[in-house]
Design an enzyme around this catalytic site. Structure first.
Site, PDB file in Angstrom:
ATOM      1  N   HIS A 283       0.825  -1.205   0.000  1.00 51.43           N
ATOM      2  CA  HIS A 283       0.000   0.000   0.000  1.00 51.43           C
ATOM      3  C   HIS A 283       0.863   1.261   0.000  1.00 51.43           C
ATOM      4  O   HIS A 283       0.539   2.248  -0.634  1.00 51.43           O
ATOM      5  CB  HIS A 283      -0.906  -0.024   1.231  1.00 51.43           C
ATOM      6  CG  HIS A 283      -1.924   1.069   1.253  1.00 51.43           C
ATOM      7  ND1 HIS A 283      -3.128   0.961   0.618  1.00 51.43           N
ATOM      8  CD2 HIS A 283      -1.913   2.298   1.817  1.00 51.43           C
ATOM      9  CE1 HIS A 283      -3.826   2.062   0.794  1.00 51.43           C
ATOM     10  NE2 HIS A 283      -3.106   2.890   1.519  1.00 51.43           N
TER      11      HIS A 283
ATOM     12  N   HIS B  39     -10.269   1.940  -0.718  1.00 53.05           N
ATOM     13  CA  HIS B  39     -10.455   1.596   0.691  1.00 53.05           C
ATOM     14  C   HIS B  39     -11.203   0.273   0.754  1.00 53.05           C
ATOM     15  O   HIS B  39     -12.233   0.151   1.396  1.00 53.05           O
ATOM     16  CB  HIS B  39     -11.193   2.713   1.434  1.00 53.05           C
ATOM     17  CG  HIS B  39     -10.419   3.234   2.598  1.00 53.05           C
ATOM     18  ND1 HIS B  39     -10.978   3.680   3.746  1.00 53.05           N
ATOM     19  CD2 HIS B  39      -9.078   3.351   2.787  1.00 53.05           C
ATOM     20  CE1 HIS B  39     -10.030   4.073   4.591  1.00 53.05           C
ATOM     21  NE2 HIS B  39      -8.876   3.884   4.030  1.00 53.05           N
TER      22      HIS B  39
END
Lengths: 227, 767
Positions: B43, B89
């Site tokens: 990420h 998300h």
């Protein structure tokens, strides 16, 4: 005519209203920070839409205690113009300038849409630029816009011609199926008995710009100028 | 020393731990280990994808800021500059749909206003499992409510996006949020710290224990145990964010802010190390000065907290109080928490002693890179799918197709397709989003192929007709069947959607949602999709200005078998609109207008089509192939036709093919259409519902048809055809010998299409 627009932390339609009063209809306009208390230079105070102080407790429940609201009450008591739009309407009912309350929409969802509204058949300073009984279309955007009041209050509102806008269909028919949020008597906007305070859930400022192909709200601002 | 389990708990591999020891010249302490864990997650550092991302074109005269900053920035002319970015998300939304989606919106907005831009629009790209599942319905409605809660309160309109439903996403929904903002400051605010001795300010909300280690959590597969990771999901406060937007933009305008970085994934750790690494300096930070939400937090918790609505500034020395005053006026925290130092190191103090000390580049820049081997043969699933041919379907006629001994007419096929939630009206969703706040929304959701927002400066409102168009696109079924062609198609479709409103495509941001790159098939999908995006962005002159990578989108079923999602590289594209009063919607405008199909020579295929999936329950074949030369010509003809006032409506032919596109134009415009075929058709289903790349349906005023057709001949040669007329109330398709292949009143189509998603939430479906 000088306009003032209240800015609470969390207000988010303040600039939209200022754009209309200042840039579209060309009137002097200033922003009023929620801690300011001197409104003596203003003819019209607008309490705009948004989520004042986050509205986590109940819409408008915190805003009513802010310093500016005492000044707004004084301004109103002098017979000057006060317009509450959406969250502004919620705040005006919380401080007691307008009767009733706005509760969660009937289907529990936030609703953003364009809805037809029937204008009161009576001449008022807020609606003089419209035809009596005219049907206009304005945007709505709220989660808690279901107008509620007891039967006596509703009767008094009707008896004193205080109901300025009611949800209807495109032909002007008013019934349950044309009521987007479950408001009592399809109420979308009301005034105080004197008529100088207007609270409404629909957003006239979002329909006041020819570039966006929607101008049904412009008449309300122009009516004020003529008042 | 840490046990292998402790190392693994931070998301690190044993080899990575050895690398850490080597770089530090010692073993890390617990806080440092946690910092490496989050900063070396996919990420934050793209360790699996960086080598693939490097092939993207990232420059062009329109690009002011490319990848590497909080958001990309493009030039829109007249001094208007647009910041935009997309971010995922996914994992938080799988565990806690409402807060996961809400904080996704909050995070992408911070990326925009950190640059000095005021957010003006939100779009999103969502993927869920089948709505037949109660769990999917819960996730879906939770995500929609979360987006609405945050976006509505913060006062940024949610103006567009896309939603697909497919069992491939049942355990692992995708929630990608894209935001656009107009620069309000003269200088674009960057993230590189500078000026040794300058104070480092912590501003915004307090730091608590919420969202601990969210970045590593986002870079692992989801399992039943993930439900216990709920503290890794942050809680958002859109009211604080709204105040933070105003305070930050006010602060930037003072000129006293040297650099800014939002605290997103990996909170304080990420923002300090990225600011230090980007500036080639070091940062010292004292945790005792950080406003804490709860007492007793240890350095590990401070450093890894993902509490929302926080930022880090580097200020000009001596001007810090000016900034602090602004934040306090908005009811926010603003404290001097550290300073810029010469030594390129991140040094964290806690209670008077050093709690962590790491070279900044080791965390943020010089991070591990993994090269995976690309399999030379396509995986078996693809080979099997490619072996499918249309001959495997039953024969069909102008009346319909026989399925399991029963005749299904084309009316029925169309009605079924329009009720597929991916194709049906998203009215139930966007009605919950405030899509008009800020008073700039030119096209309402559902009205056109892309969103269009006027670019009115909120500071000095001179009348302007300039606008920006934006869209998010990806047909994941195409990408699954052929990652390279599917990714090209996603970029081409995004550009086509912008062209359908009359906008000039400028640049993209992308969100690469894939399964595990450590598996040969997962890496094969990722590698070929990246190649397709790179090629398409070069061909269409839409450089990549940034984006987000979300890997490990897999779920384990109760037998422990991992299941990957469809590879889903979402393309978020923006385009320039010179005059917002000249944009085009998708609905027909007038009875009697002529209907043209631009790109009529593009081959139609049932491979990867919605028809094949919905009617024949088959996901197979090769998806449509983009021909860039034709694609560019068709899109340019559409844009110019809109600009010159000939084209009154334009709509991309996408899922469901020609007839679904016709139906959508009818529904949107409240008109009908008649199409009379001149030549016999080989396969009716392929003709009606086959999908193609590079086809646009437009309607043109009948009296202008001669100049319009002249124009088309000069621009598209034979690659267009006049296919019908706009009528009043029915969609009709007639064979060459004048019998009906399809005829349905628009009201029936509309009812089916409009009520499909809502019907899953009526009491009957909930039982």
């Amino acid at each position: 005519m000088k306009f003032g627009i209240v800015v609470f932390p969390g207000s988010n339609c303040d600039r939209d209203v200022a754009y209309v009063t200042r840039d579209v209809i060309g009137q002097p306009t200033r922003m009023i920070w929620h801690q300011d208390t001197d409104l003596s230079d203003l003819d019209v105070v607008i309490v705009p839409g948004g989520f004042s102080y986050g509205d986590y407790l109940r819409c408008g429940a915190i805003a009513r205690f802010s310093p500016v609201m005492n000044s707004v009450i004084n301004h109103a008591q002098q017979g000057k113009w006060v317009l509450g739009i959406c969250n502004g309407f919620q705040i005006l009912t919380e401080v007691g300038l307008l009767p009733g309350a706005l509760t969660r929409n009937r289907d529990l969802h936030f609703i953003c849409d364009r809805v037809p509204l029937k204008i009161t058949p009576h001449r008022t300073p807020w609606t003089s630029q419209y035809d009596p009984d005219q049907v206009i279309t304005l945007p709505i955007a709220h989660g808690e816009g279901r107008y509620h009041a007891d039967a006596d209050t509703l009767k008094a509102l009707a008896d004193h011609d205080q109901i300025l806008f009611r949800y209807c269909d495109h032909e002007g028919a008013i019934d349950d199926t044309t009521n987007p949020n479950g408001s009592a008597s399809n109420i979308a906007g009301i005034t105080n008995p004197q008529g100088n305070i207007l609270g409404m859930m629909p957003h006239p400022e979002r329909a006041a710009d020819p570039v966006l192909n929607a101008t049904d709200g412009l008449g309300l601002f122009k009516s004020l100028l003529a008042a | 020393m840490f046990t292998p389990a402790e190392i693994a708990a931070e998301g690190l591999k044993p080899s990575e731990y050895e690398e850490i020891v080597q770089r530090l010249g010692r073993h890390p302490n617990k806080a440092e280990l946690g910092m490496f864990g989050v900063m070396w997650s996919e990420h934050c550092c793209y360790k699996n994808s960086r080598s693939l991302l490097s092939q993207f074109p990232t420059t062009g005269p329109q690009v002011l800021v490319g990848p590497g900053e909080n958001a990309g920035v493009v030039d829109l002319g007249d001094g208007l500059r647009l910041a935009f970015k997309i971010e995922s998300h996914n994992h938080p939304s799988a565990i806690e749909p409402f807060q996961g989606a809400a904080t996704g919106v909050g995070g992408i907005l911070r990326d925009i206003f950190t640059m000095g831009a005021r957010p003006i629009a939100i779009l999103n790209s969502l993927r869920f499992g089948s709505l037949d599942s109660p769990r999917t319905r819960r996730i879906f409605s939770g995500v929609v409510e979360g987006i609405a809660h945050y976006g509505n309160c913060v006062g940024v309109p949610t103006v567009g996006g896309e939603i697909y439903f497919d069992p491939a996403y049942s355990g692992n929904p995708l929630v990608n949020a894209m935001a656009l903002g107009v620069m309000e400051t003269d200088a674009i605010v960057k993230s590189g710290a500078a000026g040794v001795g300058n104070p480092v300010l912590y501003v915004g909300s307090t730091t608590g224990r919420d969202g601990m280690g969210g970045a590593s959590f986002a870079s692992a597969e989801l399992s039943d145990a993930s439900m216990d990771d709920r503290p890794a999901v942050q809680v958002g406060d859109p009211f604080l964010e709204k105040s933070l937007i105003e305070a930050c933009l006010e602060a930037f305008k003072t000129g006293a802010v040297v650099a800014a970085q939002d605290m997103g994934a990996a909170g304080i750790t990420c923002s300090t190390s990225e600011m230090a690494a980007n500036g080639g300096v070091g940062v010292e930070l004292d945790l005792d000065r950080i406003p804490a939400r709860e007492p007793g937090m240890v350095p590990y918790e401070y450093l890894l907290s993902e509490s929302q609505e926080r930022m880090l500034f580097v200020a000009q020395k001596g001007r810090e109080q000016e900034l602090i005053d602004i934040f306090e006026r908005w009811g926010l925290h603003g404290v001097v928490a550290g300073q810029v130092i010469e030594e390129p190191i991140v040094r964290i103090f806690h209670q008077g002693s050093i709690a962590a000390e790491i070279p900044a580049t080791a965390l943020a820049d010089n991070t591990p890179i993994y090269h995976h081997e690309l399999i030379s043969e396509p995986p078996d699933y693809a080979k099997t799918a490619w072996a499918w041919t249309v001959d495997q379907l039953p024969d069909c006629t102008h009346e319909g197709i026989e399925i399991n001994g029963e005749m299904m007419g084309w009316n029925e096929v169309l009605m079924r397709l329009l009720a597929v939630p991916s194709l049906a009206s998203k009215h139930w969703v966007y009605q919950q989003y405030d899509h008009q706040v800020q008073n700039n929304t030119v096209i309402l959701p559902g009205g056109a192929d892309a969103a269009v927002v006027r670019l009115r400066s909120q500071l000095h409102s001179e009348p302007t007709r300039r606008g920006v168009a934006a869209t998010t696109d990806c047909n994941p079924r195409y990408v699954y069947l052929n990652p390279y062609e599917g990714a090209k198609a996603a970029v081409a479709e995004a550009a086509r959607n912008l062209s359908c409103v009359g906008a000039e495509p400028l640049a993209i941001t992308n969100n690469l949602n894939f399964g595990s790159p450590e598996k040969p098939t997962g890496y094969w999908q990722l590698a070929h999709a990246c190649r397709g995006i790179a090629e398409a962005c070069r061909e269409l002159n839409t450089p990549v200005t940034g984006g987000n990578v979300s890997l490990y989108n897999e779920t384990f079923d109760s037998n422990g078998k991992p299941t990957a999602i469809y590879p889903t590289p979402v393309i978020g594209m923006v385009g320039r609109v010179d005059d917002v009063t000249q944009v085009c919607g998708q609905g027909w405008k007038h009875e009697g207008d002529r209907i043209y199909l631009l790109g009529s020579q593009a081959p139609r295929t049932l491979g990867g089509s919605e028809y094949l999936a919905t009617i024949h329950h088959t996901v197979a074949g090769q998806p449509p192939v983009v021909d860039f030369e034709r694609e560019r010509a068709v899109q340019a003809a559409c844009r110019d036709g809109i600009r010159r006032g000939w084209v009154r409506s334009a709509h991309d032919c996408a899922e469901g093919g020609l007839v679904v596109a016709l139906a959508e134009c009818c529904i949107s415009g409240h008109f009908g259409a008649v199409m009379r075929l001149e030549h016999p058709v080989q396969r009716w289903d392929e003709f009606l519902f086959g999908e193609a790349a590079g086809q646009i349906l437009v309607s043109v005023q009948a009296s202008k048809h001669e100049e319009w057709e002249e124009f088309l001949r000069s621009r598209l040669d034979q690659n267009w055809s006049m296919i019908g007329l706009v009528t009043l109330a029915t969609l009709q398709i007639l064979t060459p010998d004048n019998t009906y292949a399809l005829a349905i009143p628009i009201q029936r189509l509309r009812d089916r299409w409009l009520n499909s998603i809502q019907s899953y939430f009526t009491p009957a479906a909930a039982e």
